[in-house]
Scaffold this motif. Structure first.
Motif, PDB file in Angstrom:
ATOM      1  N   LYS A 101      43.534  67.302  27.657  1.00  0.00           N
ATOM      2  CA  LYS A 101      42.731  67.837  26.674  1.00  0.00           C
ATOM      3  C   LYS A 101      42.241  66.148  26.163  1.00  0.00           C
ATOM      4  CE  LYS A 101      42.100  72.865  28.045  1.00  0.00           C
ATOM      5  NZ  LYS A 101      42.327  73.805  27.972  1.00  0.00           N
ATOM      6  N   GLU A 102      43.156  66.196  24.800  1.00  0.00           N
ATOM      7  CA  GLU A 102      42.435  65.138  24.483  1.00  0.00           C
ATOM      8  C   GLU A 102      42.240  63.694  25.437  1.00  0.00           C
ATOM      9  OE1 GLU A 102      43.486  63.347  20.272  1.00  0.00           O
ATOM     10  OE2 GLU A 102      44.694  65.020  20.906  1.00  0.00           O
ATOM     11  N   ALA A 103      42.881  63.688  26.377  1.00  0.00           N
ATOM     12  CA  ALA A 103      43.070  62.725  27.123  1.00  0.00           C
ATOM     13  C   ALA A 103      41.594  62.547  28.069  1.00  0.00           C
ATOM     14  CB  ALA A 103      44.662  62.393  27.584  1.00  0.00           C
ATOM     15  N   TYR A 104      42.137  63.493  28.892  1.00  0.00           N
ATOM     16  CA  TYR A 104      40.628  64.121  29.613  1.00  0.00           C
ATOM     17  C   TYR A 104      39.459  63.993  29.045  1.00  0.00           C
ATOM     18  CZ  TYR A 104      42.579  64.568  33.998  1.00  0.00           C
ATOM     19  OH  TYR A 104      42.524  64.583  35.425  1.00  0.00           O
ATOM     20  N   GLY A 105      38.895  64.341  27.981  1.00  0.00           N
ATOM     21  CA  GLY A 105      38.175  63.957  26.185  1.00  0.00           C
ATOM     22  C   GLY A 105      37.948  62.879  26.498  1.00  0.00           C
ATOM     23  N   ASN A 106      39.110  61.675  25.835  1.00  0.00           N
ATOM     24  CA  ASN A 106      38.485  60.790  25.590  1.00  0.00           C
ATOM     25  C   ASN A 106      38.076  60.107  26.720  1.00  0.00           C
ATOM     26  OD1 ASN A 106      38.957  59.796  22.388  1.00  0.00           O
ATOM     27  ND2 ASN A 106      41.136  60.715  22.940  1.00  0.00           N
ATOM     28  N   TYR A 107      38.822  59.924  27.588  1.00  0.00           N
ATOM     29  CA  TYR A 107      38.118  59.579  28.906  1.00  0.00           C
ATOM     30  C   TYR A 107      37.133  59.484  29.440  1.00  0.00           C
ATOM     31  CZ  TYR A 107      38.255  58.052  34.020  1.00  0.00           C
ATOM     32  OH  TYR A 107      38.863  57.563  35.164  1.00  0.00           O
ATOM     33  N   PHE A 108      36.753  60.904  29.260  1.00  0.00           N
ATOM     34  CA  PHE A 108      35.155  61.261  30.240  1.00  0.00           C
ATOM     35  C   PHE A 108      34.107  60.448  28.622  1.00  0.00           C
ATOM     36  CE2 PHE A 108      37.211  62.957  33.403  1.00  0.00           C
ATOM     37  CZ  PHE A 108      36.968  62.919  34.406  1.00  0.00           C
ATOM     38  N   TYR A 109      34.319  60.826  27.559  1.00  0.00           N
ATOM     39  CA  TYR A 109      33.154  60.363  26.834  1.00  0.00           C
ATOM     40  C   TYR A 109      33.217  58.866  26.296  1.00  0.00           C
ATOM     41  CZ  TYR A 109      31.396  60.353  21.948  1.00  0.00           C
ATOM     42  OH  TYR A 109      30.819  60.104  21.356  1.00  0.00           O
ATOM     43  N   GLN A 110      34.358  58.372  26.781  1.00  0.00           N
ATOM     44  CA  GLN A 110      34.060  56.549  27.292  1.00  0.00           C
ATOM     45  C   GLN A 110      33.301  56.372  28.319  1.00  0.00           C
ATOM     46  OE1 GLN A 110      34.692  54.904  24.702  1.00  0.00           O
ATOM     47  NE2 GLN A 110      35.327  55.871  23.244  1.00  0.00           N
ATOM     48  N   GLY A 111      33.755  57.080  29.702  1.00  0.00           N
ATOM     49  CA  GLY A 111      33.049  56.616  30.612  1.00  0.00           C
ATOM     50  C   GLY A 111      31.726  56.828  30.312  1.00  0.00           C
ATOM     51  N   ALA A 112      31.101  57.433  29.764  1.00  0.00           N
ATOM     52  CA  ALA A 112      29.416  58.313  29.631  1.00  0.00           C
ATOM     53  C   ALA A 112      28.829  57.538  28.477  1.00  0.00           C
ATOM     54  CB  ALA A 112      30.203  59.885  29.387  1.00  0.00           C
TER      55      ALA A 112
END
Length: 590
Positions: A487-498
């Motif tokens: 979850k943390e890695a996914y959160g970082n991934y999509f936050y940076q994607g935005a």
């Protein structure tokens, strides 16, 4: 009712009415009895229940032509009944929405009769939609489809024949044969097509090919490609000699061994005519080029040894079409001959066939073995990029991504699945689910989340995807909510994607699934996308963001200020929404 009268006010009322009905002084005994029964019926329908010890068993309704009643409030049933009995296109949405929200309504015998009747509805989309639902009913709906079947009828009876064939196959062969003599052309076409299910219909089909014309003859020809007898094989052998392109139109749907060999034989003849090692397609005559394309179209989803032996030689002439054919065929089935061919083509021609071999390995080998073999293709920011695969060829991970883009982690299925649409059904396309029984090695996740290929322009946006790039849609589809460590890695991934490409509502939904806390500034990033922000996208974002109205108002103000100079449309609406949010209006009420 007397002993129950004190247990409940409504029981007391029933007892009082019953006593009135049998009283000597009652002047209208019939009305009194009916009133009592009406109240009793209402109580039983709303408050009654069943108690049974042991396991419940589903009612066997195979031989019940009328279906079974369902305890559904009439207020829910009435709009659906009215829609089925009405006219015009507006009924479609009412029936569709009811089926999505309350599918149990459609098990009621009143609705089932109307569904069968709707097969002849003048609004074709409604008839097609209902046909698909009836197909899902399976054997239980057969009695209703056969009841009142009129072979001399029109499109509604033709649809019934289609459904009976799709559900029962060869089990209803006598029904098809008996209905043929009196059938109208429209119904006869579907009855003839249904003869494909039984091998003993070969002689009848050969006779129909000679005696019939138009669409009925075409239906007989299609059905004949499914026969395995010598008569059918000899017929198509002659047709291939006369008009191979026309014959392929029918043979391309056949899965028989002889059809695969027949296509392979003609491919061999074509390949032997030319020196394929030095052949340039553009130098061929139009008729020779077209014949190759026709034969290769017929080779799709066929896998006899004779046909598979043609793949390497055909690849020298039309490599892209060869790879596409192989992938399409393997998506549906994975016969041993075709899997071996995929491996040989990958060995000889490299990454053009990566998609096929990766797919086969996912289905047949251990997750660890698949990862060990193919993970070197994925280029990550933290690892050096050698630019070479194990065989020394330039490595291109596109084939791996093309497979993973089709893969989903399905919470209900409890595993990885691939969804594909098949048009083999005569009624409608159907969604076919292939389950990845061996699963996916979790070591893929950190690799994919750090890949350099995130913005590869070849990974197009997927249909029905909220993401602007296909790679993000792929990663989102693989998300596993049962793995807390992701979850943390996914959160970082999509936050940076935005932050990189601009925020979409799907980003917010994913961040919330990951337990993300920081949403400040994300709304303003939608202005990164272009100077034509769709207001419905902003409204969707406002509804998704877990922020107060005051915070959303500030976020919207930031967006307007960053977007205003280049904006062409929508600023007035955004300013109105900002002011309403500032005044305490909820985002859902905008």
């Amino acid at each position: 009712m007397a002993p129950l009268a004190k247990a409940s006010p409504v029981f007391g009322k029933i007892c009082q009415m019953a006593q009135k009905a049998v009283a000597l002084e009652c002047e209208d005994r019939t009305a009194a009895v009916l009133d009592t029964m009406a109240l009793l019926d209402a109580v039983l329908c709303t408050q009654g229940g069943l108690l049974k010890e042991g396991e419940w068993q589903k009612i066997d309704v195979k031989d019940r032509q009328e279906g079974i009643p369902v305890n559904i409030p009439y207020s829910q049933l009435a709009p659906v009944l009215e829609a089925f009995r009405g006219t015009g296109s507006g009924r479609y949405a009412v029936i569709r929405d009811a089926h999505e929200e309350k599918p149990e309504i459609f098990g009621d015998f009143r609705i089932r009769h109307l569904m069968v009747k709707a097969l002849g509805d003048s609004y074709g989309d409604l008839a097609d939609m209902v046909a698909g639902w009836l197909l899902d009913e399976g054997q239980e709906i057969l009695p209703l489809l056969k009841q009142g079947f009129d072979p001399e009828g029109k499109r509604d009876m033709a649809r019934r024949a289609e459904l009976i064939s799709a559900i029962a196959g060869g089990e209803e062969n006598d029904f098809y044969v008996e209905a043929l003599p009196k059938a109208s052309k429209e119904v006869k076409e579907e009855l003839v097509r249904a003869l494909r299910h039984r091998e003993d219909n070969e002689k009848l089909l050969l006779d129909l090919v000679k005696s019939e014309k138009g669409k009925v003859k075409e239906a007989a020809l299609c059905a004949l490609t499914h026969m395995n007898g010598e008569g059918a094989r000899e017929f198509w052998r002659k047709q291939m000699e006369k008009k191979p392109g026309k014959a392929v139109d029918y043979l391309q749907d056949s899965r028989t061994q002889w059809a695969s060999d027949l296509i392979g034989e003609h491919l061999e003849q074509w390949l032997d005519t030319f020196d394929v090692s030095n052949l340039k397609l553009k130098e061929l005559k139009e008729e020779d080029r077209q014949l190759l394309y026709d034969l290769w179209r017929g080779a799709q989803r066929k896998s006899s040894p004779r046909l598979c032996a043609c793949y390497k030689r055909v690849c020298q002439v039309i490599p892209k079409e060869t790879a596409d054919n192989l992938w399409t065929s393997l998506m549906e089935e994975q016969p041993e001959n075709l899997c071996r061919t995929a491996e040989e083509l990958y060995r000889d021609y490299g990454d053009r066939f990566l998609q096929s071999v990766f797919w086969v390995d996912l289905l047949t080998k251990s997750p660890e073995a698949v990862y060990d073999r193919f993970s070197p293709y994925v280029r990550t920011a933290g690892l050096p990029d050698t630019g070479k695969d194990i065989g020394g060829k330039k490595k291109d991970p596109l084939g791996i991504y093309q497979v993973l883009m089709r893969l989903r982690y399905d919470e209900q299925e409890g595993g990885y699945v691939v969804y594909r649409e098949s048009w083999d059904s005569p009624i409608r396309f159907r969604t076919v689910i292939t389950r990845l029984e061996n699963g996916l090695d979790t070591r893929w996740y950190p690799l994919l989340l750090q890949s350099k290929d995130r913005f590869d322009t070849r990974l197009r946006r997927q249909v029905r995807s909220s993401y602007d790039n296909g790679y993000d849609a792929m990663v989102a589809g693989l998300f596993r909510p049962d793995m807390e460590e992701l979850k943390e890695a996914y959160g970082n991934y999509f936050y940076q994607g935005a932050r990189l490409r601009g925020t979409v509502a799907a980003d917010i939904r994913m961040l919330k699934r990951c337990g993300w806390k920081d949403y400040k500034g994300l709304l303003a990033l939608t202005g990164k996308k272009n100077d034509h922000i769709a207001t419905y996208e902003i409204r969707e974002l406002l509804a998704e963001l877990p922020m107060s109205s005051e915070e959303l108002s500030q976020e919207l103000d930031s967006l307007i200020r960053s977007y205003g100079k280049k904006a062409r449309i929508g600023v007035g609406v955004l300013e109105m929404w900002r002011d309403k949010l500032k005044n305490g209006i909820l985002a859902g009420d905008l």
